[in-house]
Write an enzyme that holds these catalytic residues in place. Structure first.
Site, short mmCIF file in Angstrom:
data_model
loop_
_atom_site.label_atom_id
_atom_site.label_comp_id
_atom_site.label_asym_id
_atom_site.label_seq_id
_atom_site.Cartn_x
_atom_site.Cartn_y
_atom_site.Cartn_z
N ASP A 35 -97.94 21.85 -5.86
CA ASP A 35 -97.94 20.40 -5.81
C ASP A 35 -98.61 19.88 -7.07
O ASP A 35 -99.69 20.34 -7.44
CB ASP A 35 -98.70 19.89 -4.58
CG ASP A 35 -98.00 20.24 -3.29
OD1 ASP A 35 -96.76 20.27 -3.29
OD2 ASP A 35 -98.68 20.50 -2.29
N ASP A 55 -90.76 17.55 -2.39
CA ASP A 55 -91.24 16.73 -1.28
C ASP A 55 -90.69 15.30 -1.38
O ASP A 55 -90.35 14.68 -0.37
CB ASP A 55 -92.76 16.68 -1.26
CG ASP A 55 -93.39 18.04 -1.00
OD1 ASP A 55 -92.70 18.91 -0.43
OD2 ASP A 55 -94.56 18.23 -1.37
#
Length: 82
Positions: A35, A55
């Protein structure tokens, strides 16, 4: 199986599947999902979610599916009234 003229739904499914596959490849290659978007508010400790492009694709795809459901319901209602 969707018809070709259901562009909104088809795009939504493509984003969801693409995001899921990207996260799966990342997890298989690294052992975890990387991330890299990390947001803070006013730099005083309030921390928002950390996420990646996959995401975002999954979230946008889910939102498009909800939007498509509203449009589909509206069109079915119009056909029933006529």
């Amino acid at each position: 199986k969707n018809r070709a003229d259901q562009k909104l739904q088809n795009s939504a499914y493509a984003l969801i599947i693409g995001g899921a596959l990207a996260n799966m490849v990342d997890r298989a290659y690294n052992g975890f999902v990387v991330d890299f978007f990390d947001f803070y508010w006013n730099w005083d400790g309030y921390h928002f979610a950390t996420f990646n492009v996959a995401d975002i694709a999954i979230s946008v795809g889910a939102g498009l599916l909800v939007l498509a459901a509203f449009f589909e319901k509206k069109n079915k209602t119009r056909r029933m009234i006529k």
